[in-house]
Design a protein around this motif. Structure first.
Motif, PDB file in Angstrom:
ATOM      1  N   VAL A   1     -50.788  89.086 104.231  1.00 58.64           N
ATOM      2  CA  VAL A   1     -49.342  89.281 104.297  1.00 58.64           C
ATOM      3  C   VAL A   1     -49.099  90.772 104.509  1.00 58.64           C
ATOM      4  O   VAL A   1     -49.379  91.589 103.637  1.00 58.64           O
ATOM      5  CB  VAL A   1     -48.652  88.787 102.997  1.00 58.64           C
ATOM      6  N   ARG A   2     -48.601  91.100 105.719  1.00 59.17           N
ATOM      7  CA  ARG A   2     -48.345  92.505 106.076  1.00 59.17           C
ATOM      8  C   ARG A   2     -47.443  92.512 107.296  1.00 59.17           C
ATOM      9  O   ARG A   2     -47.579  91.670 108.182  1.00 59.17           O
ATOM     10  CB  ARG A   2     -49.659  93.202 106.404  1.00 59.17           C
ATOM     11  N   ASP A   3     -46.534  93.467 107.351  1.00 52.12           N
ATOM     12  CA  ASP A   3     -45.631  93.548 108.483  1.00 52.12           C
ATOM     13  C   ASP A   3     -46.308  94.228 109.668  1.00 52.12           C
ATOM     14  O   ASP A   3     -46.453  93.647 110.725  1.00 52.12           O
ATOM     15  CB  ASP A   3     -44.371  94.305 108.066  1.00 52.12           C
TER      16      ASP A   3
ATOM     17  N   SER B   1     -38.082 101.349 102.127  1.00 52.63           N
ATOM     18  CA  SER B   1     -38.979 102.475 101.825  1.00 52.63           C
ATOM     19  C   SER B   1     -40.384 101.998 101.452  1.00 52.63           C
ATOM     20  O   SER B   1     -41.199 102.778 100.976  1.00 52.63           O
ATOM     21  CB  SER B   1     -38.386 103.339 100.717  1.00 52.63           C
ATOM     22  N   LEU B   2     -40.675 100.698 101.663  1.00 53.81           N
ATOM     23  CA  LEU B   2     -41.988 100.070 101.480  1.00 53.81           C
ATOM     24  C   LEU B   2     -42.400  99.878 100.021  1.00 53.81           C
ATOM     25  O   LEU B   2     -43.579  99.711  99.726  1.00 53.81           O
ATOM     26  CB  LEU B   2     -43.087 100.812 102.261  1.00 53.81           C
ATOM     27  N   ASP B   3     -41.435  99.884  99.096  1.00 57.48           N
ATOM     28  CA  ASP B   3     -41.732  99.494  97.717  1.00 57.48           C
ATOM     29  C   ASP B   3     -41.826  97.974  97.681  1.00 57.48           C
ATOM     30  O   ASP B   3     -41.087  97.281  98.388  1.00 57.48           O
ATOM     31  CB  ASP B   3     -40.638  99.972  96.762  1.00 57.48           C
TER      32      ASP B   3
ATOM     33  N   ASP C   1     -48.646  99.257 106.679  1.00 55.73           N
ATOM     34  CA  ASP C   1     -47.655  98.820 105.693  1.00 55.73           C
ATOM     35  C   ASP C   1     -48.378  98.230 104.481  1.00 55.73           C
ATOM     36  O   ASP C   1     -49.535  97.833 104.571  1.00 55.73           O
ATOM     37  CB  ASP C   1     -46.745  97.739 106.280  1.00 55.73           C
ATOM     38  N   PRO C   2     -47.677  98.131 103.345  1.00 56.23           N
ATOM     39  CA  PRO C   2     -48.279  97.478 102.181  1.00 56.23           C
ATOM     40  C   PRO C   2     -48.724  96.056 102.565  1.00 56.23           C
ATOM     41  O   PRO C   2     -48.038  95.365 103.319  1.00 56.23           O
ATOM     42  CB  PRO C   2     -47.140  97.419 101.159  1.00 56.23           C
TER      43      PRO C   2
END
Length: 117
Positions: free
Chosen positions: A12-14, A106-108, A18-19
């Protein structure tokens, strides 16, 4: 094809960098992600995306960059992930008890409902 032993492993990642996380889905489970980071276009002073808030007829506010949901059907997972984008700050209440991963602009990362760390 039948599920492999231990279930399906899904990244799972964009986008690269990315996280991300990898989850295991048991046979019969589904995963869906809705995003305000893809299917975008711009006009002067604003970046728009494809998820429309039916209350306003405009793209939903960018409270969440992506919302991923695991459920027992793809229809339910997709419905909840898209509704969470539209609900914005109220998404955690909508998703209570449902395994979900919400990522801010903000990728939190916020994990709900037993989503794995």
């Amino acid at each position: 094809a039948p599920a492999p032993d231990g279930g399906w492993r899904v990244l799972v990642r964009d986008r690269p960098g990315d996280p991300s996380c990898t989850v295991r889905l048991p046979p019969g489970a589904a995963l869906a992600t809705s995003s305000t980071a893809s299917r975008t276009w711009g006009r002067p002073g604003e970046l728009l995306h494809h998820i429309v808030d039916p209350r306003t007829g405009r793209p939903a506010p960018r409270v969440w960059r992506t919302v991923s949901v695991a459920a027992h059907s793809c229809l339910r997972a997709n419905t909840l992930s898209t509704a969470a984008i539209v609900r914005g700050k109220n998404a955690p209440a909508l998703l209570a008890g449902t395994p979900a991963r919400l990522v801010t602009p903000s990728l939190d990362v916020l994990r709900l409902g037993g989503w794995p760390e």
